[in-house]
Design an enzyme around this catalytic site. Structure first.
Site, PDB file in Angstrom:
ATOM      1  N   LYS A  75      16.138  25.035 -14.739  1.00  0.00           N
ATOM      2  CA  LYS A  75      14.797  23.723 -13.638  1.00  0.00           C
ATOM      3  C   LYS A  75      13.464  23.848 -13.933  1.00  0.00           C
ATOM      4  O   LYS A  75      13.429  23.705 -15.259  1.00  0.00           O
ATOM      5  CB  LYS A  75      14.423  25.117 -12.174  1.00  0.00           C
ATOM      6  CG  LYS A  75      15.638  25.699 -11.551  1.00  0.00           C
ATOM      7  CD  LYS A  75      16.259  24.055 -10.462  1.00  0.00           C
ATOM      8  CE  LYS A  75      18.224  24.460 -10.354  1.00  0.00           C
ATOM      9  NZ  LYS A  75      18.686  25.559  -9.448  1.00  0.00           N
TER      10      LYS A  75
HETATM   11  C1  LIG Z   1      19.652  26.293  -8.346  1.00  0.00           C
HETATM   12  C2  LIG Z   1      19.164  25.942  -7.214  1.00  0.00           C
HETATM   13  C3  LIG Z   1      19.291  27.049  -6.165  1.00  0.00           C
HETATM   14  C4  LIG Z   1      19.700  28.260  -6.780  1.00  0.00           C
HETATM   15  O1  LIG Z   1      18.784  28.856  -7.915  1.00  0.00           O
HETATM   16  P1  LIG Z   1      19.326  30.443  -8.414  1.00  0.00           P
HETATM   17  O2  LIG Z   1      17.217  30.423  -8.671  1.00  0.00           O
HETATM   18  O3  LIG Z   1      19.539  29.763  -9.014  1.00  0.00           O
HETATM   19  O4  LIG Z   1      19.318  31.159  -7.546  1.00  0.00           O
HETATM   20  C5  LIG Z   1      19.519  26.691  -5.192  1.00  0.00           C
HETATM   21  N1  LIG Z   1      19.271  25.433  -4.409  1.00  0.00           N
HETATM   22  C6  LIG Z   1      19.586  24.269  -5.300  1.00  0.00           C
HETATM   23  C7  LIG Z   1      19.143  22.947  -4.811  1.00  0.00           C
HETATM   24  C8  LIG Z   1      19.801  24.511  -6.744  1.00  0.00           C
HETATM   25  O5  LIG Z   1      19.651  23.838  -7.064  1.00  0.00           O
END
Ligand SMILES: *Cc1c(COP(=O)(O)O)cnc(C)c1O
Length: 387
Positions: free
Chosen positions: A184
Site C-alpha cells: 500500500k
Molecule cells: C488491501 C485491501 C484491503 C485489506 O487490507 P489489509 O490491511 O490487508 O487487511 C481491503 N480493501 C481493499 C480495497 C484493499 O486493497
C-alpha cells in the site's frame, strides 16, 4: 530486455524506519504501547479526524466498524464488487449480507445512481471503496445515507492521502478504514487504522481490538498501571504493535513525498500510453486529490490476439511484475455459488475484470525502471496486436 525482475508494489523503507524499529526492539516494549499512541495521534492530525485507532489490518478495521455501528445478523450492507475480498468477507463475518452495486467504468467506483434501487428495510450501511486511490462521490453517498439513515464506512485501503473536494479521505464518511499492508501507499508490513469523529465508536474499537479487555496491557503493566482488568465483551485480537507503529510513524512523514513521486510516474505513463490500444486511468475529478495507489489500465482486448492473463504473463517474461485489481467478487467461486451471481449481473465490474492490469507504481521506482515498464508494455502490444 530488463535484467532483473521488477517486483510489483515494492515498499519504500528507509533508515529512519529501521532505526525506530531497532529502538523499539531494544526498549523492552514490543506490543501495543506508546508508539502506537503516537502513530494514531499523527494519523488523526493528518486526516483531520478526532480519533484514530491502530489495528493489525484494514480488514480488522472494516470488521470492527461494522460491529460498533451495530450491524447484526440479517442486516444488509451495500458495497462495490470491484474490490478485494475482505471488504465483503467482513460483512459476512458480522452476520449481514453483502449487497453489490455495479461500478462506473470510468472511475471504477460504485455507481451512486444505482444505490437507491438496492436499499431495503434491512440496509444499514454503505461501504464505498476508493478504487486505486480515486475518491468516490462522497456527496452523493452521504446524501443517500442521510436520507435512509445508513452509516458510511469507507474502505480507504487505497486512499491514504486522497482528498474529496478539499476534504481528506478519513474525514468524509462515518468511519474510514486504511491499510498499511506491504504493497500500500504507506506500510507497516501488516497494519491498519480506522478514523472517526465518534468517541464512543473509537473507544469500543479499542476495547474490541484487544479481547474486550477494559485496559490495554501497557496501561496495566506500566508504572501507573493497575494490574487488574475486566473483560467487558468477547473481543478480537486485532491490535497494532509498537514494532509496526515504528515503521508507520516515519512512513506517514514521507507520504506527501511518496505521492509526488507517484504522480510524476503516473504522468509519464499517461503521456506514452495514451497512444496505445488501451484505456489509461480517467482524468482526476476537478477539486479532488487522487492517492495514486494503482496505475490501472484497461486493455483493449478486442484488438489483441491474447487475453489479459496471457498479456500479464508476457510482461512477467519481460521481468515486469503486474497486479490485477480486481476480479469482481461476484465472479469468485464463493460469491457466485452462495448468491447465485452470473457474470452479467454486474456488467461494468465484469468488463473491468477481464481487461484490468496494474503496472508498477511506487515511490521507490527509478526513472530507468519506469522506462523499462514502458518499453515492455510497447513490446508486448507490438507482439499481440491484431494486424
Ligand atoms: C488491501 C485491501 C484491503 C485489506 O487490507 P489489509 O490491511 O490487508 O487487511 C481491503 N480493501 C481493499 C480495497 C484493499 O486493497
Amino acid at each position: 530486455m530488463r535484467k532483473t525482475f521488477l517486483t510489483f508494489g515494492k515498499p519504500d523503507i528507509g533508515k529512519k524506519e529501521i532505526a525506530e524499529v531497532v529502538g523499539t526492539l531494544k526498549s523492552g516494549w514490543l506490543s501495543t504501547g506508546p508508539k502506537v499512541g503516537k502513530f494514531e495521534n499523527d494519523f488523526k492530525n493528518y486526516v483531520g479526524s478526532k480519533y484514530a485507532v491502530g489495528l493489525n489490518s484494514c480488514t480488522a478495521g472494516l470488521h470492527l466498524a461494522l460491529l460498533v455501528t451495530g450491524i447484526v445478523k440479517d442486516d444488509e450492507v451495500i458495497t462495490s464488487p470491484m474490490t478485494f475480498g475482505s471488504t465483503a468477507n467482513v460483512i459476512i463475518h458480522s452476520g449481514a449480507k453483502p449487497i453489490f452495486v455495479d461500478v462506473d467504468i470510468k472511475t471504477m467506483n460504485i455507481d451512486t445512481s444505482l444505490i437507491k434501487k438496492k436499499i431495503t428495510k434491512r440496509t444499514k450501511a454503505i461501504i464505498p471503496v476508493h478504487m486505486a486511490g480515486r475518491p468516490c462521490d462522497m456527496e452523493a453517498i452521504n446524501k443517500i445515507a442521510r436520507e435512509y439513515g445508513l452509516y458510511v464506512i469507507d474502505d480507504a485501503a487505497h486512499a491514504v492521502g486522497a482528498k474529496y473536494k478539499g476534504r481528506m479521505i478519513g474525514n468524509c464518511g462515518d468511519l474510514t478504514c486504511f491499510s498499511f499492508y506491504a504493497t500500500k501507499n504507506i506500510t507497516t508490513g501488516e497494519g491498519g487504522m480506522v478514523t472517526t469523529n465518534n468517541g464512543k465508536w473509537a473507544d469500543a474499537m479499542k476495547i474490541l481490538s484487544l479481547h474486550g479487555l477494559s485496559r490495554h496491557a501497557w496501561q496495566r503493566y506500566g508504572k501507573k498501571g493497575k494490574n487488574r482488568y475486566d473483560l467487558i465483551m468477547p473481543g478480537y485480537k486485532y491490535n497494532m504493535m509498537d514494532i509496526q507503529a515504528s515503521i508507520g510513524i516515519h512512513q506517514l512523514r514521507k507520504l506527501e513525498d511518496f505521492l509526488k513521486r507517484r504522480e510524476e510516474i503516473w504522468k509519464r505513463y499517461d503521456n506514452v500510453f495514451i497512444d496505445l490500444p488501451l484505456k489509461i486511468p480517467s482524468p482526476i475529478e476537478y477539486g479532488n486529490k487522487h492517492a495514486r495507489h494503482l496505475y490501472t489500465i484497461l486493455l483493449n482486448i478486442e484488438r489483441l490476439k491474447v487475453n489479459r492473463d496471457v498479456f500479464a504473463q508476457m510482461l512477467n517474461d519481460e521481468n515486469i511484475g503486474t497486479g490485477i485489481h480486481f476480479i469482481s467478487l461476484h465472479l469468485h467461486r464463493y460469491y457466485a455459488k452462495i448468491y447465485g451471481y452470473k457474470p452479467g449481473d454486474f456488467p461494468n465490474a465484469f468488463y473491468i475484470s477481464e481487461r484490468t492490469l496494474s503496472l508498477p507504481l511506487t515511490s521507490g521506482l527509478t526513472n530507468e525502471d519506469v522506462t523499462d515498464v514502458i518499453k515492455a508494455v510497447k513490446k508486448v502490444i507490438d507482439k499481440t496486436i491484431k494486424k
